[in-house]
Design an enzyme around this catalytic site. Structure first.
Site, PDB file in Angstrom:
ATOM      1  N   SER A 118     -26.405 -81.991  48.913  1.00 38.81           N
ATOM      2  CA  SER A 118     -25.892 -82.054  50.280  1.00 38.81           C
ATOM      3  C   SER A 118     -26.485 -83.270  51.012  1.00 38.81           C
ATOM      4  CB  SER A 118     -26.174 -80.741  51.009  1.00 38.81           C
ATOM      5  OG  SER A 118     -25.380 -80.623  52.171  1.00 38.81           O
ATOM      6  N   ASP A 262     -20.016 -78.249  48.814  1.00 38.44           N
ATOM      7  CA  ASP A 262     -21.461 -78.416  48.967  1.00 38.44           C
ATOM      8  C   ASP A 262     -22.253 -77.763  47.830  1.00 38.44           C
ATOM      9  OD1 ASP A 262     -24.197 -78.187  49.945  1.00 38.44           O
ATOM     10  OD2 ASP A 262     -23.385 -78.676  51.907  1.00 38.44           O
TER      11      ASP A 262
END
Length: 791
Positions: A118, A262
């Protein structure tokens, strides 16, 4: 603390190593082996041979790794331990990674491998591509995170239709089979993609992340299977975007047929993966949220983050034990979208790293001091050899090239490339856009991958209030590909105090000639200047008359882009105009001021580079129109053919900080045999949708001054006192009357003057403004409210 303690991964023995000297390491290992043997005998007696084999294998692996590391570090004085850096995800909390990198560089640590998830993948990827910590800090300070989250498309990248479309509607929803859908995410992430593509241009041709200046990997999640996906090959910018595609905030990214979001959902701390790259020592930075109680779960963002953290919290606890230098910044009070607190979060990262500074310096003593040089960023000039695009069912290569505004063989810059991609994105014809630059000798091939938007129908909503049309709710239905591949059909229904509609059918042909048809119905009741009722001379008020005003307008037109900047076009118009005075007795025959149809030809030219329609900080604008009224049903028995011409020019410039000046000047005249007063130039009021020859003018009430020619100048000083909060002062001056350009009246001292002070707020519904206006010529002032986009 000794280096032995940093290299042993079996945490059960760390208490021993903290009290023994370097020469006792083999004794500790011997004890560990014996303990493991006793444990294995115990499990054999209970569960049989399989657990025994597993435990022996695990013990052997751990001991072998520990022994090898000790041999390398302790027995080989020339061996330099390989340092791996693991950066977790955490949204804006990931700014802390920059602070960590600053301190590591200050200490002289050389990072050999980087793994991130991320936001950790974004910062880690930039560091791996060659930037040092100071440069990354500067990059993030320059980044507008509001634009990033909202996937900002510059207004200059939109054609005139798209500009108008984006400046009318507050809410846009997919609509299919009479069902309202929900967008898959707030943003497609193109702003982020363009930014990272430009920032990583030094390594744009590298497709194996082990070949980067610092070997790198990142983690994403396959949204269809829930499986972890290791990204260590391909397009670096695309991999970073996929790893950071927070669900519902950013759209999933497709890579090699996998739909990715993500990586924090499955692996927010890829320590094992970095170990596998060859790292001896792991420095780990954990910016992940702990689980929150119900009192802190007060918004959707925190709830979504909590859901993604439910599994990763336990995993993190186990991984922390295998981290040699663990850094946990104290950033509990910040959230994943606290981008405005970036500098404070960075300092917290620095503080947390200084807390383990002695351990870091011990690494440097063995590793040797290293100073990472500043990356010399490659030129942003690109020679595009070929433009390649995947097959599209509904759009041609010529259409794509017309949007890019450059062709194969062109020499461009990264801003040119980004502008071209924004032009494609602004059409909303593609639900996903990705691109890469691949080497072609010393030049580049631009490879585009576009996914056509399956949604062809949209429901759009808006809200508005002004002093002329009063309150209004806008409901729009837009459909693409109604008759042709590149057409758009749009119907606005405006409900409120005054029912109105707008219908627009438009066929876009890029730089070629485009065609369209418009129909508009407008009505309102208002006191208007008596100059519009002169033909009948029936108004008892010498200045104003209260009327019901109805205007039905239909146009067929063509238009094209000229020298890539100017919109030029023309067409034919049918207009029906009805003006009924409410002050007249209902028993008077033919009481209408006008009830005529008019047929005309028109032409126009527009130019618009303002960065914002309502509160511009920069840009120029020009519009010119000429219209010849040839025929009429002639209800008043006074019609003669005539023409009107008008033009407006303006520019905005930021003078300092957040202070902007906006200058505008416009003029209009009527020429021909006999003017029809209903098409005179009318001044007064603010905030309404302008039709025909209506114009705003501070200091005068709505539509309260008219003439067949006018000239006007306006200046506005605007200051953004807080983010999206504006205070402004404006002044306007005009000369207006009949045939003022036949003499010197138009350059004389202004006959009409007015001033206004105001406050404006930018919102998702559109601007909310209040203005108080006055004029030396009037005894009273006027307060006007405008809410929402003007329609």
């Amino acid at each position: 603390m000794s280096l032995i303690q940093l290299s042993i991964t079996n945490t059960r023995l760390k208490s021993f190593f903290s009290i023994v000297k370097k020469g006792a390491s083999w004794v500790a290992l011997f004890l560990q082996e014996k303990i493991a043997f006793i444990h294995s005998q115990f499990f054999i007696s209970i569960w049989g041979i399989k657990p025994f084999v597993i435990l022996i294998a695990l013990s052997f692996t751990q001991n072998t790794f520990a022994q090898d590391t000790i041999k390398k570090i302790n027995n080989d004085e020339s061996y330099r331990p390989k340092i791996g850096l693991v950066l977790s995800g955490g949204g804006a909390k990931g700014f802390a990674h920059i602070g960590v990198l600053k301190v590591l560089e200050e200490a002289g640590v050389k990072i050999d491998y980087i793994g991130g998830t991320s936001m950790g993948s974004i910062i880690g990827g930039l560091y791996a591509s060659g930037y040092n910590a100071s440069q990354i800090d500067s990059i993030f300070k320059r980044t507008n995170f509001d634009d990033l989250i909202n996937d900002y498309i510059p207004r200059s990248s939109k054609n005139f239709y798209e500009k108008n479309n984006d400046e009318l509607y507050a809410v846009i929803l997919p609509f299919s089979n009479f069902k309202i859908g929900i967008p898959e995410a707030l943003s497609k992430g193109m702003y982020n993609y363009n930014l990272l593509s430009s920032l990583t241009r030094n390594v744009r041709h590298i497709r194996d992340f082990n070949q980067l200046p610092t070997p790198f990997l990142c983690i994403a999640t396959n949204i269809e299977t829930g499986e972890e996906v290791l990204l260590n090959k391909g397009n670096l910018a695309q991999a970073m975007i996929a790893s950071a595609a927070f669900p519902s905030l950013f759209s999933p990214i497709e890579i090699d047929g996998k739909l990715l979001v993500d990586g924090g959902v499955v692996n927010n701390y890829p320590i094992k993966e970095v170990r596998n790259l060859g790292a001896d020592i792991i420095i780990g930075v954990d910016v992940q949220d702990d689980l929150l109680d119900r009192h802190k779960l007060k918004d959707a963002t925190r709830i979504l983050v909590q859901i993604t953290n439910l599994q990763s919290i336990d995993k993190m606890k186990r991984k922390v034990k295998n981290t040699d230098i663990y850094i946990k910044p104290d950033i509990k009070e910040y959230g994943v979208i606290s981008f405005d607190k970036g500098e404070k979060i960075i300092r917290r990262g620095e503080d947390a790293t200084f807390a383990v500074y002695e351990k870091i310096k011990a690494l440097v003593e063995k590793q040797g001091y290293y100073k990472k040089p500043e990356l010399k960023v490659a030129s942003d000039t690109l020679q595009i050899e070929n433009i390649n695009c995947n097959h599209l069912d509904n759009y041609t290569n010529e259409y794509i090239t017309s949007k890019l505004r450059f062709k194969s063989g062109s020499k461009i810059t990264y801003p040119d490339l980004i502008k071209g991609i924004n032009n494609i994105n602004a059409t909303q014809n593609f639900s996903a856009i990705s691109y890469s630059l691949d080497a072609n000798n010393n030049n580049d091939n631009l490879n585009l991958t576009l996914k056509e938007n399956p949604t062809q129908t949209y429901l759009k909503l808006g809200l508005h209030y002004d002093g002329l049309y009063k309150s209004a709710i806008l409901v729009n239905l837009t459909h693409k590909k109604t008759l042709f591949k590149n057409d758009i059909t749009s119907l606005d229904i405006i409900l409120g105090d005054n029912f109105r509609y707008n219908f627009d059918y438009y066929i876009e042909n890029g730089f070629n000639i485009s065609f369209g048809f418009k129909s508009r119905f407008t009505q309102f009741n208002r006191n208007i200047t008596n100059a519009l009722s002169n033909p009948l001379s029936v108004n008892p008020d010498p200045n104003l008359v209260n009327v019901d005003f109805i205007d039905i307008n239909n146009q067929a037109y063509f238009q094209t882009i000229f020298v890539q900047k100017f919109l030029i076009g023309g067409g034919i118009e049918y207009k029906y105009l009805k003006i009924n005075p409410k002050t007249l007795s209902s028993n008077i025959d033919n009481s209408d001021i006008d009830k005529s149809s008019y047929f005309s030809l028109f032409g126009y030219m527009n130019y618009d580079t303002f960065d914002n329609k309502d509160f511009p900080r920069s840009g120029w604008g020009f519009s010119g129109n000429i219209q010849s009224y040839l025929f009429s049903s002639n209800y008043t028995k006074a019609f003669e053919p005539f023409s009107t011409a008008k033009a407006e020019i303006g520019f905005a410039e930021t003078v300092f900080n957040k202070a902007t000046v906006l200058f505008k000047a416009n003029a209009g005249l009527t020429f021909g045999q006999t003017s029809v007063p209903f098409f005179n130039y009318v001044l007064g009021g603010y905030g309404y949708h302008k039709i025909d020859n209506f114009n705003y003018f501070y200091g005068y009430d709505f539509l309260s001054a008219a003439g067949n020619s006018f000239i006007k100048a306006e200046a506005t000083f605007d200051y953004e006192i807080f983010k999206k909060n504006h205070v402004n002062f404006a002044a306007n001056f005009a000369n207006l009357g009949n045939n003022i350009f036949e003499g010197v009246e138009w350059v004389s001292v202004p006959k009409y003057t007015g001033y206004a002070i105001g406050y404006g707020l930018e919102t998702m519904l559109g601007p909310i403004e209040v203005k108080y206006s006055w004029s030396p010529e009037n005894s009273k002032g006027y307060t006007w409210f405008k809410i929402g986009f003007v329609f």
